[in-house]
Design an enzyme around this catalytic site. Structure first.
Site, PDB file in Angstrom:
ATOM      1  N   HIS A   1      -8.054  -4.899  -1.511  1.00  0.00           N
ATOM      2  CA  HIS A   1      -6.850  -4.388  -0.872  1.00  0.00           C
ATOM      3  C   HIS A   1      -6.262  -5.369   0.132  1.00  0.00           C
ATOM      4  O   HIS A   1      -5.043  -5.466   0.277  1.00  0.00           O
ATOM      5  CB  HIS A   1      -7.163  -3.063  -0.186  1.00  0.00           C
ATOM      6  CG  HIS A   1      -5.955  -2.242   0.130  1.00  0.00           C
ATOM      7  ND1 HIS A   1      -5.164  -1.696  -0.849  1.00  0.00           N
ATOM      8  CD2 HIS A   1      -5.396  -1.874   1.304  1.00  0.00           C
ATOM      9  CE1 HIS A   1      -4.177  -1.013  -0.300  1.00  0.00           C
ATOM     10  NE2 HIS A   1      -4.290  -1.116   1.011  1.00  0.00           N
TER      11      HIS A   1
ATOM     12  N   ASP B   1      -9.589  -3.798  -5.609  1.00  0.00           N
ATOM     13  CA  ASP B   1      -9.021  -2.973  -4.542  1.00  0.00           C
ATOM     14  C   ASP B   1      -9.752  -1.642  -4.454  1.00  0.00           C
ATOM     15  O   ASP B   1      -9.878  -0.916  -5.448  1.00  0.00           O
ATOM     16  CB  ASP B   1      -7.533  -2.736  -4.817  1.00  0.00           C
ATOM     17  CG  ASP B   1      -6.782  -2.244  -3.590  1.00  0.00           C
ATOM     18  OD1 ASP B   1      -7.374  -1.518  -2.776  1.00  0.00           O
ATOM     19  OD2 ASP B   1      -5.596  -2.578  -3.458  1.00  0.00           O
TER      20      ASP B   1
ATOM     21  N   SER C   1       0.843  -1.188   0.000  1.00  0.00           N
ATOM     22  CA  SER C   1       0.000   0.000   0.000  1.00  0.00           C
ATOM     23  C   SER C   1       0.887   1.249   0.000  1.00  0.00           C
ATOM     24  O   SER C   1       1.675   1.441  -0.917  1.00  0.00           O
ATOM     25  CB  SER C   1      -0.961  -0.040   1.193  1.00  0.00           C
ATOM     26  OG  SER C   1      -2.001   0.883   1.044  1.00  0.00           O
TER      27      SER C   1
END
Length: 720
Positions: free
Chosen positions: A693, A658, A573
């Site tokens: 995600h 995501d 991330s």
């Protein structure tokens, strides 16, 4: 804060597929041609897309890979080609991946039960068993598990879904109904349902496009939820739902007009008040809803002030306020419920300390427990609110992670917390509020783990500007000689003030047992050394984050913790942004890098307010509509700074769905790296076509992602 991955799609000719993208064709070649082209990396078509702002024009040749509908065949074909290329390139590691997967799974106890947490009239806990991927949520009349009742069997709920997650659940005050939320796509857009706990039947009430948490009003007739914007995925509206009515009839209680704020809801421990939290990066505020009034209106606790952050906790007729008002590292105040709206009336409870950050508190009928961080180490203290005597809590390790958890009631006689270190598995501890005596309620069982074989260290590395950066290390004692021969696995994050404390990872044992040193670089951008540590790694100081990580790598090699040609770096991330910047700026330091769901197209994303998270993060990165921020972002943005040079071996992963870092950021980044890189190192890209995600949703299926990453690194070590 990470991973995704599934392997094994049908083989498609990569060479032809590259042309398919340009021609919108679906032709494939013969098996012989497929075999010849099998190891040819996909080559994305270049379609120039120009973007001009502040007199500067950027050309993005791979912008076409963005498809918000996630249905464009040419985009999906390209992602599939990359998946096939990864499967082919790492096909020879499948036995190693299988071995690693078995190791990882073997360290997870099949049958396990969490420590029950008292809330209201029941004790709540979860069980996992056998080869089940998901937990069963239960409650009982006491901590011993009598009169056990199944609330949700997630294994049943997940049937027929490739992805399933329960976002949250909440029993009604009379304990007869259960509201819960579910996500079957991994976009974190939840559907709320209500279950009759006596019959097991679902009520007709269904709420869509919501956040995961639900809060009941005390009448048992209404509940509150936050609705999300389906485009930006920001929670921005608080609604009150009356049981037995349609969602269209729900009453709007609050609507956030400022898209830089998130909205959350939760309930006070005494159940009298529902908190509505307004949270931006550098500003926060709270509003209140009377949980006893089904027609209650929103009441601000204190009007918002830019730069003022605070959170509240209710005890009796007083509110305790954790705030940065005149306290960079926060302090604790309190105020009577009849004196809200004026911070000048707040009374001090714990004073500000520039050297110590006040991170969290927990309130009980007669006691306060507060959590601080000093020199990067967590401290917890019990204070008697009657005589003000204090008891500091004692722990075994010199570096560890500890956080308050499971304290749902004011009338507890103990405080609970979760404790772990890099050599101590996750543990649930209870401390007597009167004596401070400690009880270990549970320590996660790790089959085959012998803690005496491993050693953890905490050291400081001097960065290029003279600042000392903390680093947490763990290794297997009999395989580590500090002679500069060990491989290094270095992890970093460094954004949003998120602190990655030293904690136990059973998966890491597969690396430690193969001679790796595992390091966490606590770079600037976290709050490891307090709020200033965060401020020194954001906006116009973001480069400090990257410098710290690079300097830690160089120092660990110089101090002979690692061999210079065996260094591997990992981040996900915003940590993927860190990886992208590092390999642009110091690619020669790393043998291999894994970037999971990486935020790499910083400028384009932060200029697009239609994307989730963008507007809320201006205070983190800056707003590129301001020329100064634009130029600074562009100077480090991994996608914009790709250039003709040799890059490390690289594994990039993402999830098609995501909701935080859109799949097309890493997809474009990989395509551009393929165009520019001058080396023959591996560049592999994996898209989990079913996940978002957080990766796969099952407890075992997630392990395939880790096994893939570890196999990638171990294969590079073997390829000398």
């Amino acid at each position: 804060m990470k991973k995704i991955i599934t392997i094994g799609l049908s083989l498609v000719s990569v060479a032809i597929l590259s042309a398919c993208v340009a021609q919108h064709s679906t032709d494939v070649t013969s098996p012989n041609s497929q075999k010849q082209a099998a190891m040819v990396a996909p080559k994305a078509t270049k379609i120039p897309h120009t973007m001009t702002i502040h007199g500067d024009t950027r050309v993005d040749n791979y912008y076409w890979l963005r498809d918000d509908s996630r249905s464009d065949s040419k985009v999906l074909d390209y992602l599939s080609a990359e998946n096939n290329y990864l499967a082919q390139t790492l096909g020879h590691t499948e036995p190693l991946q299988a071995t690693l997967f078995d190791e990882l799974k073997g360290r997870i106890v099949k049958d396990d039960t969490s420590v029950p947490v008292r809330k209201g009239n029941y004790y709540y806990y979860r069980e996992v068993s056998g080869d089940n991927e998901y937990p069963v949520f239960l409650r009982s009349s006491d901590a011993a598990g009598h009169n056990k009742q199944v609330l949700l069997d997630v294994n049943d709920l997940a049937k027929g879904h490739s992805y399933y997650q329960v976002g949250g659940f909440c029993a009604s005050p009379n304990d007869k109904l259960l509201a819960y939320s579910e996500d079957t796509l991994s976009r974190r857009l939840y559907t709320i349902k209500v279950k009759d706990l006596a019959t097991g039947e679902l009520l007709p009430d269904t709420i869509t496009q919501a956040q995961g948490n639900i809060v009941w009003g005390n009448s048992n007739k209404v509940f509150y939820y936050v609705k999300k914007d389906p485009q930006t995925l920001l929670g921005y509206q608080v609604y009150r739902h009356v049981l037995g009515t349609s969602q269209a009839e729900d009453q709007l209680i609050f609507e956030e007009q400022d898209t830089s704020f998130y909205t959350y809801i939760y309930k006070s421990k005494d159940s009298d008040v529902i908190y509505v939290v307004h949270d931006a990066t550098e500003t926060s505020a709270v509003s209140l809803i009377d949980a006893n009034d089904d027609n209650a209106k929103l009441k601000p606790f204190l009007a918002r002030e830019t730069g003022l952050e605070y959170s509240v906790a209710k005890r009796g007729d007083e509110y305790y306020v954790l705030t940065n008002w005149q306290a960079k590292n926060f302090r604790l105040m309190k105020v009577h419920q009849n004196q809200l709206g004026n911070k000048q009336l707040w009374q001090p409870v714990i004073a500000a300390n520039d050297a110590v950050k006040l991170e969290n508190i927990e309130l009980f009928d007669q006691h306060l427990v507060y959590q601080q961080r000093e020199n990067g180490l967590t401290k917890l203290t019990i204070r008697d609110l009657n005589n003000h005597k204090e008891i500091p809590l004692q722990f075994n390790d010199t570096a560890f992670m500890a956080y308050l958890s499971g304290n749902e009631m004011l009338d507890n006689d103990e405080v609970r917390l979760v404790y772990t270190s890099m050599t101590t598995p996750m543990s649930t501890l209870a401390f007597s509020l009167k004596s401070g005596q400690r009880t270990v309620l549970k320590q996660t069982e790790v089959p085959g783990y012998d803690p005496s074989l491993y050693q953890s260290e905490r050291i400081f590395i001097t960065a290029r500007d003279g600042v000392k950066v903390p680093v947490s290390l763990v290794y297997r004692k009999d395989l580590f000689k500090q002679d500069g021969t060990n491989p290094l696995y270095q992890y970093g994050y460094g954004s949003y003030g998120a602190t990655i404390d030293p904690s136990f990872r059973s998966a890491a044992l597969s690396l430690l047992d193969r001679g790796f040193v595992y390091a966490i670089a606590h770079v600037r951008g976290s709050q490891m050394l307090g709020r200033p540590w965060y401020e020194d790694g954001k906006k116009f100081k973001k480069q400090n984050t990257f410098n710290d990580f690079i300097d830690v790598t160089q120092a660990l090699v110089a101090k002979r913790y690692a061999a210079k040609d065996k260094v591997f770096a990992v981040g996900g991330s915003a940590g993927g942004l860190l990886m992208g910047a590092v390999i642009n700026q110091a690619p020669e330091l790393y043998k291999g890098v894994a970037a999971h769901v990486p935020f790499v197209d910083v400028v384009t994303t932060m200029l697009d307010s239609s994307l989730p998270l963008t507007t809320n993060e201006y205070d983190e990165w800056g707003n590129p509509n301001d020329k100064a921020y634009y130029e600074y972002m562009k100077s480090y943005s991994p996608y914009d700074q790709v250039k003709a040079q040799a890059y490390p071996n690289l594994l990039v992963t993402t999830g098609l769905h995501d909701s935080q870092v859109q799949y097309f950021e890493p997809a474009k980044w990989v395509a551009k790296l393929r165009e520019y890189k001058t080396d023959n190192n591996k560049l592999l890209f994996k898209t989990d076509m079913k996940a978002g995600h957080g990766g796969a949703s099952g407890r075992y299926s997630k392990l395939h992602d880790t096994a893939l990453e570890y196999a990638f690194f171990l294969d590079l070590l073997a390829d000398k």
